[in-house]
Design a protein around this motif. Structure first.
Motif, mmCIF file in Angstrom:
data_model
loop_
_atom_site.group_PDB
_atom_site.id
_atom_site.type_symbol
_atom_site.label_atom_id
_atom_site.label_comp_id
_atom_site.label_asym_id
_atom_site.label_seq_id
_atom_site.Cartn_x
_atom_site.Cartn_y
_atom_site.Cartn_z
ATOM 1 N N TYR A 1 -8.282 -15.599 2.117
ATOM 2 C CA TYR A 1 -9.536 -14.977 2.246
ATOM 3 C C TYR A 1 -9.664 -13.951 3.465
ATOM 4 O O TYR A 1 -10.745 -13.263 3.417
ATOM 5 C CB TYR A 1 -10.579 -15.947 2.187
ATOM 6 N N GLY A 2 -9.076 -14.024 4.266
ATOM 7 C CA GLY A 2 -9.034 -13.189 5.597
ATOM 8 C C GLY A 2 -10.153 -13.764 6.718
ATOM 9 O O GLY A 2 -10.468 -13.034 7.566
ATOM 10 N N PHE B 1 -2.589 -11.108 -4.679
ATOM 11 C CA PHE B 1 -1.578 -10.963 -4.020
ATOM 12 C C PHE B 1 -1.739 -11.887 -2.980
ATOM 13 O O PHE B 1 -0.812 -12.575 -2.409
ATOM 14 C CB PHE B 1 -2.086 -9.482 -3.363
ATOM 15 N N ARG B 2 -2.874 -12.201 -2.193
ATOM 16 C CA ARG B 2 -3.122 -13.122 -1.295
ATOM 17 C C ARG B 2 -2.816 -14.525 -1.783
ATOM 18 O O ARG B 2 -2.118 -15.312 -0.971
ATOM 19 C CB ARG B 2 -4.396 -13.241 -0.813
ATOM 20 N N ILE B 3 -3.262 -15.062 -2.946
ATOM 21 C CA ILE B 3 -2.857 -16.444 -3.573
ATOM 22 C C ILE B 3 -1.140 -16.601 -3.456
ATOM 23 O O ILE B 3 -0.629 -17.541 -3.067
ATOM 24 C CB ILE B 3 -3.304 -16.442 -4.844
ATOM 25 N N LEU B 4 -0.446 -15.481 -3.906
ATOM 26 C CA LEU B 4 1.049 -15.806 -3.589
ATOM 27 C C LEU B 4 1.425 -15.956 -2.509
ATOM 28 O O LEU B 4 2.199 -16.869 -2.297
ATOM 29 C CB LEU B 4 1.668 -14.078 -4.171
ATOM 30 N N CYS C 1 -6.431 1.516 -0.748
ATOM 31 C CA CYS C 1 -5.416 0.219 -0.402
ATOM 32 C C CYS C 1 -5.657 -0.888 -1.331
ATOM 33 O O CYS C 1 -6.922 -0.790 -1.775
ATOM 34 C CB CYS C 1 -5.659 -0.082 1.125
ATOM 35 N N ILE C 2 -4.863 -1.708 -1.490
ATOM 36 C CA ILE C 2 -5.043 -2.848 -2.393
ATOM 37 C C ILE C 2 -6.139 -3.644 -2.074
ATOM 38 O O ILE C 2 -6.598 -4.150 -3.169
ATOM 39 C CB ILE C 2 -3.809 -3.857 -2.247
ATOM 40 N N SER C 3 -6.453 -3.671 -0.892
ATOM 41 C CA SER C 3 -7.904 -4.703 -0.202
ATOM 42 C C SER C 3 -9.037 -4.213 -1.189
ATOM 43 O O SER C 3 -10.168 -4.845 -1.273
ATOM 44 C CB SER C 3 -7.975 -4.659 1.053
ATOM 45 N N MET C 4 -9.232 -2.940 -1.534
ATOM 46 C CA MET C 4 -10.264 -2.111 -2.291
ATOM 47 C C MET C 4 -10.234 -2.850 -3.748
ATOM 48 O O MET C 4 -11.325 -2.640 -4.111
ATOM 49 C CB MET C 4 -10.293 -0.913 -2.321
ATOM 50 N N ASN D 1 0.866 -1.112 -0.077
ATOM 51 C CA ASN D 1 -0.106 0.094 0.057
ATOM 52 C C ASN D 1 0.902 1.152 -0.053
ATOM 53 O O ASN D 1 0.748 2.108 -0.924
ATOM 54 C CB ASN D 1 -1.023 0.035 1.292
ATOM 55 N N HIS D 2 2.035 1.191 0.928
ATOM 56 C CA HIS D 2 2.697 2.489 0.938
ATOM 57 C C HIS D 2 3.374 2.764 -0.306
ATOM 58 O O HIS D 2 3.728 3.947 -0.958
ATOM 59 C CB HIS D 2 3.781 2.351 2.211
ATOM 60 N N GLN D 3 3.919 1.612 -0.957
ATOM 61 C CA GLN D 3 4.576 1.882 -2.292
ATOM 62 C C GLN D 3 3.613 2.263 -3.510
ATOM 63 O O GLN D 3 4.200 3.084 -4.103
ATOM 64 C CB GLN D 3 5.162 0.340 -2.739
ATOM 65 N N LEU D 4 2.507 2.001 -3.547
ATOM 66 C CA LEU D 4 1.794 2.357 -4.680
ATOM 67 C C LEU D 4 1.255 3.638 -4.136
ATOM 68 O O LEU D 4 0.924 4.467 -5.420
ATOM 69 C CB LEU D 4 0.330 1.248 -4.570
#
Length: 414
Positions: free
Chosen positions: A285-286, A257-260, A246-249, A232-235
Motif C-alpha cells: 500500500y505504500g 503489481f504491488r501484490i506480486l 506512471c503505473i501508480s496512476m 514505467n520506463h518500459q511502458l
C-alpha cells in the motif's frame, strides 16, 4: 541450462524460489507481468546461521529477481539481485532479541569482497551496490566495514542509504531520496527488450545489488520501488504511458503489481527467516496499517522463536539436502552424543524446559507473595527471596543463552 529473457540460468547453482504472475490492462494494452526469484544454493541456509560470505565470495540469501513484461509486440526483462553483506560476520543466537553482531577480522576479507564483485561483474556488467543498513550501533559498524572495503573496488559504485532514518516513519515517498542519488546509473543500466520477431532492441548493461541486514524486509521495499521505475520506463518506451504518466496512476493495475512484489517477498522471507516479510504494508500500500503492524509484531515474535529453537535443525537439513555435508559410511554420526554430555559447564540443552518452568514458577510466587504482603508484612521477606531466585535463574539462563538454542552440527558457519 535454460534461458530467460535477460540471461542464462544454471539450475545447479540457482533454484527457482518464487513465481508470481498477473494480467495488466492499461488503456488499450493487455500485458502479462511475471516475477521470478531464483536463489543461489552455494551458501544456502537460515537467517542466523548463514550470514555474510564464505571464503569463495558466495553470500547468504543471494537471490536474483527478474521482472518480465510481455505484450503482443514486445517483451521486457528487468533483473535485480540481493544478498548478505559480503564480509565475514556472524550473529549467533543467544536468547536475546537482537544477538550480538560481530565482524570477523581476517586477512582474506579483501579477497572475499573482490571475488564476490568480480563474479557479479562477469555475469551482469556494472554493479550498483545499495546498502540499506543503519549507520549506528553494531549494524553501523558492519556498514562501516563494508564501506571501507568498497573503496578498493573498481567498476562498482557503493551507495549507503540509511533506510530507517529516511523511511522510519513509514514514509514510502522518501525512497525518492535514494532514487535521486542513483537515477543516472539506473537509467544507464537500462533493461532487456525484444520484439515479436526475437530481435534484441535493448540489453541490460548492469545490475543493482541491494542489501539490508537480512536482505529481506527493507530490501523488498527498495527492489519493488526500482522495479516500478523500470516498468514505467518500459511502458513509456512503447507509448502506452506518456512521459508524465506512471503505473501508480492506475489504481487497480498498480495494486496487482504491488501484490506480486509483496507475495514474492513473503516467500523469500519464509525460506530464510521462517515467517512472512516485515514491512509488507509498505510494498502493498505504500504506507503502514494497524493490521500490518500487528502482523509484523506476530512475525517478529515467530522469528525469535524459530531462530533460537528451530533453525539449527533446519540448517542441518538444508546442508544435507544441498550436498554441503557428505555422509560417510564409516564416520561417526555428528548427532550421536551422550545425553548427559555438558554443552557448556553445567548447562545442557535438556535443562531449558526446567529453567523455563522455574522462571515461571518463581515469577508466579513473587507475584503472589507481593499481593499477600499488603496483609502481612512478613510476606515481604518471601517476596524478596522469590524475586532473588527468579533473578538468579534468569541470570544463569542469560549467561548461557547460546547453549539453550538450537545449533547446527553438520557444517561450520563458513
Amino acid at each position: 541450462m535454460c534461458f530467460l529473457y535477460n540471461k542464462p540460468v544454471t539450475f545447479s547453482l540457482n533454484r527457482c524460489l518464487s513465481f508470481q504472475t498477473a494480467e495488466l490492462k492499461l488503456k488499450d494494452l493487455c500485458a502479462k507481468l511475471t516475477l521470478i526469484s531464483r536463489r543461489c544454493t552455494r551458501r544456502l541456509g537460515t537467517r542466523m546461521w548463514r550470514r555474510g560470505a564464505n571464503f569463495e565470495g558466495d553470500t547468504a540469501n543471494f537471490i536474483e529477481t527478474e521482472q518480465l513484461l510481455e505484450t503482443e509486440d514486445f517483451s521486457f526483462s528487468f533483473l535485480q539481485v540481493r544478498g548478505s553483506i559480503p564480509l565475514l560476520w556472524e550473529q549467533i543466537v543467544d536468547l536475546s532479541y537482537k544477538p550480538h553482531l560481530r565482524v570477523i577480522s581476517h586477512e582474506q576479507t579483501p579477497n572475499i569482497v573482490e571475488r564476490h564483485f568480480h563474479d557479479l561483474s562477469q555475469r551482469f556488467g556494472e554493479i550498483l551496490a545499495v546498502d540499506l543498513t543503519d549507520k549506528h550501533g553494531e549494524e553501523g559498524q558492519l556498514s562501516a566495514a563494508y564501506a571501507a572495503e568498497m573503496q578498493n573496488q573498481q567498476n562498482v559504485r557503493y551507495v549507503p542509504f540509511d533506510f530507517h532514518f529516511h523511511c522510519g516513519n513509514s514514509n514510502y515517498d522518501s525512497m525518492k531520496i535514494l532514487y535521486d542519488q542513483i537515477s543516472e546509473d539506473f537509467e544507464k543500466q537500462r533493461y532487456f527488450m525484444i520484439d515479436r520477431k526475437g530481435d534484441i532492441l535493448e540489453e541490460q548493461k548492469g545490475i543493482i545489488r541491494v542489501n539490508c541486514i537480512d536482505s529481506l524486509d527493507r530490501t523488498n521495499v527498495t527492489q519493488c520501488y526500482m522495479a516500478q521505475k523500470a516498468l514505467n520506463h518500459q511502458l513509456q518506451r512503447i507509448g502506452v504511458l506518456t512521459c508524465s504518466e506512471c503505473i501508480s496512476m492506475f489504481g487497480e493495475e498498480n495494486g496487482k503489481f504491488r501484490i506480486l512484489w509483496a507475495e514474492q517477498g513473503d516467500e523469500i522471507s519464509l525460506e530464510y527467516a521462517g515467517t512472512n516479510a516485515l514491512k509488507g504494508d509498505l510494498v502493498r500500500y505504500g504506507k503502514k496499517t494497524l493490521a500490518g503492524l500487528i502482523k509484523d509484531g506476530i512475525s517478529a515474535v515467530s522469528r525469535y522463536y524459530l531462530n533460537n529453537f528451530h533453525d539449527g535443525i533446519r540448517q542441518d537439513a538444508l546442508d544435507l539436502i544441498s550436498g554441503h555435508y557428505t555422509v560417510r559410511r564409516n564416520a561417526p554420526s555428528p548427532f550421536q552424543r551422550n545425553n548427559f554430555e555438558p554443552l557448556s559447564k553445567n548447562v545442557t540443552l535438556q535443562y531449558l524446559p526446567v529453567a523455563s518452568a522455574l522462571i515461571i514458577g518463581s515469577l508466579t510466587a513473587t507475584s503472589f507473595t507481593l499481593h499477600q504482603a499488603g496483609r502481612n508484612t512478613q510476606q515481604y521477606v518471601s517476596s524478596v527471596i522469590c524475586a532473588g531466585i527468579t533473578a538468579g535463574i534468569m541470570a544463569i539462563v542469560k549467561a548461557n543463552g547460546r547453549q539453550f538454542c538450537s545449533r547446527p552440527r553438520l557444517c561450520g558457519l563458513l
